[in-house]
Enzyme design. Structure first.
Site: not given
Ligand code: PLP
Length: 377
Positions: A69-70, A149, A179, A199, A201, A238, A323
């Site tokens: 997601g980042t 989040n 989220q 994302s 996970h 890849t 985070c």
């Molecule tokens: N955006 C939100 C709202 C999130 O909650 C998170 C992860 O906690 C992310 C982005 C980042 O995702 P990733 O862990 O896949 O980089």
């Protein structure tokens, strides 16, 4: 163990892990290779893309796999601004975005961009009108998340998309839906969102795989990673075939009886909320309506102590976003809560696997924490 931190990450079902092992060991070809094993790997990637896109009701080729997601957020922001470089250098976002949006924007503000941060109300809400009021001729990007989040607040992304169109704004709209995916309605193409981040996970998939929805009308989108030209030249590197297969399998599993799963999650959240509110002093901090996130505070009891204490008893919750690693949460700060309340904020987050026993264990542990610790004045 009582795992109540599904907003941080989710358990990976065995069926997802099995599928990944199958691909890692049996279908390990490079999708760019020109022999059958390579073509088989390429087909696997395309099948997974199509399956996930179908859930989002978008075209398969508008979904690009990324590493997380980042990455999706960083890429979306950079490429939107490149695309809108003739429009101007103004960006609108909220003060409560994830750091994967706020940090790239901070870097951009050092490169001459001007960022307007919309403040939430004291319950964590943001309105579409706030976005429209901040809109300018030179606004090139609006970036608003779907579900916060930390608070579980759902932001009106569809209404924002519609309002931007009605106002004939040239700004591109990005949404961090990490989220929100499979928790609340999420349909980027139907809504007219330009870029949307995902994302795996957070929905029972592996870590290290994400996706970005890109509106097909956006031509010449600038990649973040240049190289071998994978993903139609948009995202070199890849393809992570096992991760991609795990992502698609996780989506398929979640989609099986999804409304029942979400209904159960809402019910568990309500059960938890009602039970915890019987603890003297306990407050609900936000109006978050997402099914999987509950944001509470025990004023006078610092959340870092609660999280550590409960963690030692095998109960996993979080003090705001995982985070932030112990730093004061910018989300709670932006909501302007009284200091004692802000210091005691905990996030409890649920998944389809969460049971009443998990909640009962949390309740007992919080009561004993309160009984055995002196409150802060
Ligand atoms: N955006 C939100 C709202 C999130 O909650 C998170 C992860 O906690 C992310 C982005 C980042 O995702 P990733 O862990 O896949 O980089």
């Amino acid at each position: 163990m009582h795992y109540l931190d599904h907003a941080a990450t989710t358990p990976v079902p065995e069926a997802v892990a099995d599928r990944m092992v199958e691909v890692l060991t049996g279908q390990f070809g490079n999708p760019s290779a020109q022999y059958p094993m390579g073509r088989e790997a390429a087909a696997l990637v395309e099948n997974c893309r199509a399956a996930i896109a179908a859930i989002l009701r978008c075209k398969a080729n508008s979904l690009v796999f990324t590493s997380c997601g980042t990455e999706s957020n960083n890429w979306a922001i950079r490429s939107a601004l490149w695309q809108g470089r003739h429009i101007g250098k103004h960006i609108i976002t909220t003060a409560v975005e994830h750091s994967a949006v706020l940090e790239p924007l901070k870097a951009l503000s050092q490169e001459g961009y001007e960022v307007t941060y919309l403040k939430p109300d004291s319950r964590g809400n943001i309105t579409a009108q706030q976005v429209f009021d901040a809109l300018r001729e030179d606004t090139a990007l609006v970036s608003v998340m779907l579900v916060n989040n930390e608070t579980g607040c759902v932001f009106p992304v569809e209404e924002i998309a519609r309002g931007l169109r009605e106002r004939k704004s040239r700004a591109l709209l990005h949404c961090d839906a990490v989220q929100g995916f499979l928790k609340v309605p999420c349909a980027p193409a139907d809504w007219g969102v330009d870029l949307m981040s995902f994302s795996a996970h957070k929905i029972g998939g592996p870590k290290g795989i994400g996706a970005l929805y890109v509106n097909p009308a956006l031509k010449n989108l600038r990649p973040l990673l240049f190289g071998g030209g994978q993903e139609r030249g948009l995202r070199s590197g890849t393809e992570a075939t096992a991760q991609i297969a795990g992502f698609a399998r996780a989506v398929e599993l979640r989609m099986d009886h999804l409304s029942e799963k979400l209904g159960r999650t809402y019910y568990i959240k309500a059960y938890c909320r009602t039970k915890l509110l019987t603890i003297p002093g306990m407050e609900e901090v936000s109006d978050g309506t997402a099914p999987h996130i509950l944001c509470m505070s025990l004023p006078g009891y610092p959340s870092a102590n609660i999280v550590t204490d409960l963690g030692e008893q095998g109960i996993c919750i979080s003090a705001g976003s995982a985070c932030h690693k112990g730093k004061a949460s910018h989300v709670i700060t932006a909501m302007g809560l009284p200091k004692r309340t802000a210091a005691g904020v905990i996030r409890i987050s649920f998944g389809p696997e969460t049971t009443h026993e998990d909640i009962d264990a949390l309740y007992e542990a919080l009561k004993s924490h309160q009984a055995n610790r002196f409150p802060m004045l």
